[in-house]
Design a protein around this motif. Structure first.
Motif, PDB file in Angstrom:
ATOM      1  N   ALA A  53     -21.657  34.846  33.172  1.00 20.48           N
ATOM      2  CA  ALA A  53     -20.374  34.154  33.118  1.00 20.48           C
ATOM      3  C   ALA A  53     -19.248  35.116  32.763  1.00 20.48           C
ATOM      4  O   ALA A  53     -18.142  35.040  33.314  1.00 20.48           O
ATOM      5  CB  ALA A  53     -20.441  33.009  32.112  1.00 20.48           C
ATOM      6  N   LEU A  85     -24.811  34.869  40.872  1.00 28.93           N
ATOM      7  CA  LEU A  85     -24.108  33.706  41.409  1.00 28.93           C
ATOM      8  C   LEU A  85     -24.950  32.976  42.444  1.00 28.93           C
ATOM      9  O   LEU A  85     -24.924  31.740  42.529  1.00 28.93           O
ATOM     10  CB  LEU A  85     -22.774  34.150  42.024  1.00 28.93           C
ATOM     11  CG  LEU A  85     -21.680  34.521  41.020  1.00 28.93           C
ATOM     12  CD1 LEU A  85     -20.511  35.181  41.734  1.00 28.93           C
ATOM     13  CD2 LEU A  85     -21.205  33.296  40.249  1.00 28.93           C
ATOM     14  N   GLN A  88     -27.233  30.818  40.582  1.00 21.39           N
ATOM     15  CA  GLN A  88     -26.551  29.638  40.035  1.00 21.39           C
ATOM     16  C   GLN A  88     -26.363  28.571  41.115  1.00 21.39           C
ATOM     17  O   GLN A  88     -26.494  27.369  40.839  1.00 21.39           O
ATOM     18  CB  GLN A  88     -25.188  30.040  39.448  1.00 21.39           C
ATOM     19  CG  GLN A  88     -25.240  31.105  38.370  1.00 21.39           C
ATOM     20  CD  GLN A  88     -26.316  30.855  37.334  1.00 21.39           C
ATOM     21  OE1 GLN A  88     -26.372  29.781  36.714  1.00 21.39           O
ATOM     22  NE2 GLN A  88     -27.189  31.834  37.150  1.00 21.39           N
ATOM     23  N   ARG A 101     -22.326  23.989  32.155  1.00 22.80           N
ATOM     24  CA  ARG A 101     -22.314  25.244  32.904  1.00 22.80           C
ATOM     25  C   ARG A 101     -21.620  25.075  34.258  1.00 22.80           C
ATOM     26  O   ARG A 101     -20.868  25.948  34.696  1.00 22.80           O
ATOM     27  CB  ARG A 101     -23.737  25.760  33.091  1.00 22.80           C
ATOM     28  CG  ARG A 101     -24.353  26.280  31.808  1.00 22.80           C
ATOM     29  CD  ARG A 101     -25.709  26.926  32.052  1.00 22.80           C
ATOM     30  NE  ARG A 101     -26.239  27.506  30.827  1.00 22.80           N
ATOM     31  CZ  ARG A 101     -27.389  28.172  30.762  1.00 22.80           C
ATOM     32  NH1 ARG A 101     -28.133  28.338  31.853  1.00 22.80           N
ATOM     33  NH2 ARG A 101     -27.793  28.684  29.614  1.00 22.80           N
ATOM     34  N   LEU A 105     -18.322  27.203  35.569  1.00 26.47           N
ATOM     35  CA  LEU A 105     -18.289  27.978  36.810  1.00 26.47           C
ATOM     36  C   LEU A 105     -17.209  27.457  37.754  1.00 26.47           C
ATOM     37  O   LEU A 105     -16.536  28.236  38.441  1.00 26.47           O
ATOM     38  CB  LEU A 105     -19.655  27.946  37.486  1.00 26.47           C
ATOM     39  CG  LEU A 105     -20.755  28.754  36.775  1.00 26.47           C
ATOM     40  CD1 LEU A 105     -22.104  28.516  37.450  1.00 26.47           C
ATOM     41  CD2 LEU A 105     -20.418  30.239  36.782  1.00 26.47           C
ATOM     42  N   ILE A 110     -15.984  29.186  41.332  1.00 25.10           N
ATOM     43  CA  ILE A 110     -17.177  29.508  42.113  1.00 25.10           C
ATOM     44  C   ILE A 110     -17.156  28.789  43.452  1.00 25.10           C
ATOM     45  O   ILE A 110     -16.635  27.671  43.571  1.00 25.10           O
ATOM     46  CB  ILE A 110     -18.464  29.121  41.337  1.00 25.10           C
ATOM     47  CG1 ILE A 110     -19.697  29.666  42.061  1.00 25.10           C
ATOM     48  CG2 ILE A 110     -18.559  27.610  41.158  1.00 25.10           C
ATOM     49  CD1 ILE A 110     -20.988  29.511  41.292  1.00 25.10           C
TER      50      ILE A 110
END
Length: 340
Positions: A53, A85, A88, A101, A105, A110
């Protein structure tokens, strides 16, 4: 004796508890050992997530978006941000990412679906091209907004070019012009582009007879293309003929042979030099002015010859009963009503 003073770095969150668990755990305490291992795994995963992060935040602060290439590695700490990423995104799609979370993001910006993000970028370029040209029938080499929109449109016209997911493909197609893929309609991208430009010229007030070879739009010779469509009318499919007919385009009449050689000899031939010079001068005038010349008009031809085009038209009208079918058709194609 005073209170003890800690020496060295303070333990991270959960680290002190895990040490106590390990201290008091014995080989006969499997539950405590399992709990200690769990603490260690959770703590390591938490630290890794925080590192990711923070790397994403640094990347974002540099003015970048978070559509990071998979192979990208942050210089600080050599952190594999691109791969992190990607992990994620998989966690998010699997539905096992915590809301906290995901929110963090998303606040960083993101891109959850990189494929859709790429499509939207190119779609914006396609819309800009359409606003300028009125069609998505772009040549393969066309560019706009510094993007190769022509190649992108070529790519998505291929099988599964909009993606293998039927719902996604249908959604993407709906965002495009209905005629974005002419191949499914039975004609080429080139034909679609010329047809669109012809419609634009007519909508702007041009007369069909004035759109002769040499009349262009966006660098395309629409006059030559139109003459080819009229000449090869029978090679077009029904929908193409229908679309052209809606614009007032008709099949070119076929010239009939002269009934006799003597009659043909007494008339000026369609291919005669004087007649062809007159047609050339008239076509040139129509392409430039968009309307019929007056009687006093004198047109200068490319070879430097001055042609009395207005008087020439009057002379043809006076002797129209001596013109053959091909000559009348040539004049009618240029918009001369009495020759029809």
């Amino acid at each position: 004796m005073g209170p003890s003073v800690p020496v060295g770095k303070a333990p991270d969150e959960g680290e002190e508890e895990s040490r106590l668990l390990l201290r008091f755990a014995t080989p006969r305490d499997p539950a405590l050992i399992a709990k200690w291992i769990t603490y260690q795994v959770i703590n390591t995963e938490h630290q890794d997530w925080r590192r990711g992060a923070e790397a994403a935040l640094r990347y974002r602060q540099r003015g970048e978006h978070l559509d990071v290439p998979y192979e990208h590695v942050e210089v600080e700490g050599a952190f594999p941000l691109g791969r992190w990423l990607s992990d994620q995104r998989r966690t998010f799609r699997a539905g096992i990412m915590t809301g906290e979370r995901a929110a963090e993001l998303e606040e960083l910006g993101i891109v959850w679906d990189t494929a859709d993000a790429g499509f939207e970028t190119n779609l914006a370029a396609a819309r800009a091209y359409y606003a300028l040209h009125g069609t998505l029938a772009a040549p393969r080499g066309a560019t706009i907004l510094d993007l190769a929109v022509g190649q992108w449109l070529t790519n998505i016209r291929r099988p599964d070019g909009l993606g293998k997911d039927p719902e996604r493909a249908e959604r993407r197609a709906a965002a495009l012009d209905p005629d974005w893929n002419p191949g499914t309609l039975g004609w080429t991208v080139d034909w679609q582009r010329h047809h669109t430009y012809l419609a634009q010229l007519l909508a702007e007030g041009a007369q069909p007879a004035a759109i002769v070879p040499g009349v262009t739009r966006h660098g395309e010779d629409i006059g030559r293309w139109l003459a080819s469509q009229r000449r090869n009318w029978n090679r077009l499919n029904e929908e193409q003929q229908h679309r052209l007919a809606e614009l007032g385009v008709k099949k070119a009449p076929q010239a009939r042979k002269a009934a006799a050689k003597t009659a043909a000899a007494s008339r000026p031939r369609a291919g005669g030099e004087a007649f062809q010079k007159g047609l050339q001068a008239l076509q040139q005038y129509l392409a430039r002015e968009g309307g019929m010349p007056g009687r006093a008009v004198v047109e200068r031809l490319p070879d430097g010859m001055e042609h009395r085009t207005g008087i020439w038209i009057s002379n043809q009208k006076a002797r129209r009963d001596r013109l053959d079918t091909a000559q009348l058709a040539a004049l009618a194609n240029l918009g001369i009503d009495w020759a029809r």
